[in-house]
Design an enzyme around this catalytic site. Structure first.
Site, short mmCIF file in Angstrom:
data_model
loop_
_atom_site.label_atom_id
_atom_site.label_comp_id
_atom_site.label_asym_id
_atom_site.label_seq_id
_atom_site.Cartn_x
_atom_site.Cartn_y
_atom_site.Cartn_z
N LYS A 20 -28.19 -24.64 -18.08
CA LYS A 20 -27.31 -23.52 -18.54
C LYS A 20 -27.63 -23.13 -19.97
O LYS A 20 -27.92 -24.25 -20.78
CB LYS A 20 -25.86 -24.02 -18.58
N LYS A 59 -14.12 -34.92 -26.47
CA LYS A 59 -14.74 -35.49 -27.73
C LYS A 59 -14.29 -37.04 -27.80
O LYS A 59 -14.93 -37.75 -28.16
CB LYS A 59 -14.39 -34.53 -28.91
N LYS A 86 -26.04 -23.27 -26.97
CA LYS A 86 -26.52 -23.53 -28.25
C LYS A 86 -26.70 -25.04 -28.51
O LYS A 86 -27.42 -25.64 -29.02
CB LYS A 86 -25.50 -23.17 -29.18
P1 ADP Z 1 -22.70 -22.05 -26.32
O1 ADP Z 1 -22.52 -22.91 -25.06
O2 ADP Z 1 -23.96 -21.57 -26.76
O3 ADP Z 1 -21.89 -22.66 -27.45
P2 ADP Z 1 -19.84 -20.27 -26.14
O4 ADP Z 1 -19.31 -21.56 -25.63
O5 ADP Z 1 -19.82 -20.07 -27.77
O6 ADP Z 1 -21.56 -20.65 -26.01
O7 ADP Z 1 -19.99 -19.16 -25.32
C1 ADP Z 1 -19.32 -17.85 -25.69
C2 ADP Z 1 -19.07 -17.00 -24.56
O8 ADP Z 1 -20.43 -16.82 -23.81
C3 ADP Z 1 -18.27 -17.67 -23.48
O9 ADP Z 1 -17.43 -16.81 -22.80
C4 ADP Z 1 -19.23 -18.24 -22.41
O10 ADP Z 1 -18.52 -18.20 -21.05
C5 ADP Z 1 -20.55 -17.23 -22.53
N1 ADP Z 1 -21.72 -18.12 -22.01
C6 ADP Z 1 -22.12 -19.12 -22.62
N2 ADP Z 1 -23.20 -19.49 -22.29
C7 ADP Z 1 -23.58 -18.78 -21.22
C8 ADP Z 1 -24.41 -18.72 -20.01
N3 ADP Z 1 -25.54 -19.72 -20.18
N4 ADP Z 1 -24.18 -18.13 -19.05
C9 ADP Z 1 -23.26 -17.32 -19.12
N5 ADP Z 1 -22.31 -17.09 -19.83
C10 ADP Z 1 -22.47 -17.94 -21.10
#
Ligand code: ADP
Ligand code: TRP
Length: 335
Positions: free
Chosen positions: A190, A111, A193
């Site tokens: 990847k 950040k 969100k």
């Molecule tokens: P985002 O990237 O959508 O904000 P988070 O960081 O909240 O998702 O992810 C929550 C959990 O889901 C973490 O343990 C992360 O490793 C897993 N995760 C998120 N996106 C993926 C992905 N594209 N492939 C595999 N695992 C994922």
């Protein structure tokens, strides 16, 4: 052996969250005293600044997890803020946390590198996470690769507290979730969100189908044979397909002469039936939020029992509470 993990209620779960994390948590459940899973609403407060949204997301996360197979008989499910002992332990740990350690943590560092201002919540995020883990004497913490640094910080803080005062905390180990399950989004990057490229687990089937049809594909002619392994549409398909279906689809790719539209349709059909049962369970739970709240209340009561024990151990160790005979406090016996 206690397994513990937390998941932030920052929005609806997508396929990446499910295949990359949630499904693996569910596979690790077994005995409700040994599998603790919580919804990290205090951590989410560093990004979600709308109270209704946060409350809604928290309940939705609980409903989603239960619908997807988290079983309250085989795991303890609770909301982070329902265990206030965690915030108290967070302070005890914070007093021994070097600034430099937190400055190196990626959420804050990234950040800052982007020229944004961070608040103290984001800066001290890893300490709250350490408290989450240490307060339940957790042995194993299943997390995505991005969270491993935070487990290292947790181990550092636990070891230095143990060294400065008395043996108080178990040193947890990360269990890095299967990274081959890195799920691509509709643009091939990847799924996340933050990239607005997600396919949500409980999206309405019609809307989901529409989104699947929008998955970006290349413009090679229909006749041309294609490599399945490097194709993100194929990767998404293989999340849901069984071995026979995967082999057949791979052969179709290599032969050529098919349209991506057919693959998308097959993907939509498979995904729909894959989550059909969970969707039905979700409907049922959504109609009975009182049941969900009771499960969370029960989980919190169990979690608090353990948390109170470990907090007292730490309080006595650092001298903010005196151990009377009634307290029945002993320092942790390592081993
Ligand atoms: P985002 O990237 O959508 O904000 P988070 O960081 O909240 O998702 O992810 C929550 C959990 O889901 C973490 O343990 C992360 O490793 C897993 N995760 C998120 N996106 C993926 C992905 N594209 N492939 C595999 N695992 C994922
Ligand atoms: N920071 C984790 C994430 O964003 C969520 C989390 C909070 C967590 N506290 C935790 C994970 C304790 C494991 C253990 O994914």
């Amino acid at each position: 052996m206690r397994v513990l993990s937390g998941i932030q209620p920052t929005g609806r779960f997508h396929w990446g969250n499910y295949f990359g994390a949630i499904r693996q948590y569910i596979d690790l459940q077994g005995n409700r005293d040994d599998a603790f899973y919580f919804i990290a609403n205090l951590h989410a407060l560093t990004t979600v600044r709308d109270r209704e949204q946060l409350a809604r997301n928290t309940l939705d996360a609980a409903i989603d997890l239960l619908a997807l197979g988290l079983d309250p008989q085989r795991a303890t499910l609770f909301v982070q803020s329902d265990v206030p002992e965690v915030s108290e332990l967070c302070w005890l740990l914070m007093t021994g946390t070097p600034m430099g350690l937190l400055e190196r943590c990626h959420a804050f560092k990234d950040k800052k590198a982007r020229g944004l201002t961070a608040d103290a919540g984001l800066f001290t995020y890893p300490v709250l996470m350490a408290a989450d883990i240490l307060i339940y004497d957790s042995d194993v913490v299943p997390v995505g690769e991005d969270q491993v640094q935070h487990i290292e910080v947790t181990r550092d803080l636990a070891a230095s507290f143990n060294h400065a005062f008395a043996e108080s905390f178990v040193l947890p180990k990360p269990k890095v979730l299967d990274t081959s399950a890195r799920v691509p989004g509709i643009d091939g990057e990847k799924m996340s969100k933050s990239y607005h490229n997600t396919l949500e687990v409980f999206e309405e089937p019609k809307a989901l189908r529409k989104k699947i049809m929008r998955i970006v594909t290349d413009s090679r002619p229909v006749e041309q044979p294609k490599q399945p392994e490097s194709d993100h549409l194929f990767q998404l398909y293989s999340l849901f397909a069984d071995q026979r279906q995967c082999d057949e689809m791979a052969a179709t790719y290599r032969r050529g002469g098919f349209g991506y539209g057919e693959v998308k349709k097959a993907l939509a059909d498979l995904a729909e039936s894959y989550f059909a049962e969970a969707r039905a369970r979700r409907k049922e739970l959504e109609a009975h939020p009182d049941r969900v709240r009771a499960i969370l209340g029960d989980g919190a009561a169990r979690a608090r029992k353990k948390a109170a024990e470990v907090l007292l151990r730490a309080q006595v160790a650092c001298g903010v509470k005196f151990a009377g005979p009634a307290a029945g406090v002993a320092t942790r016996v390592p081993g």
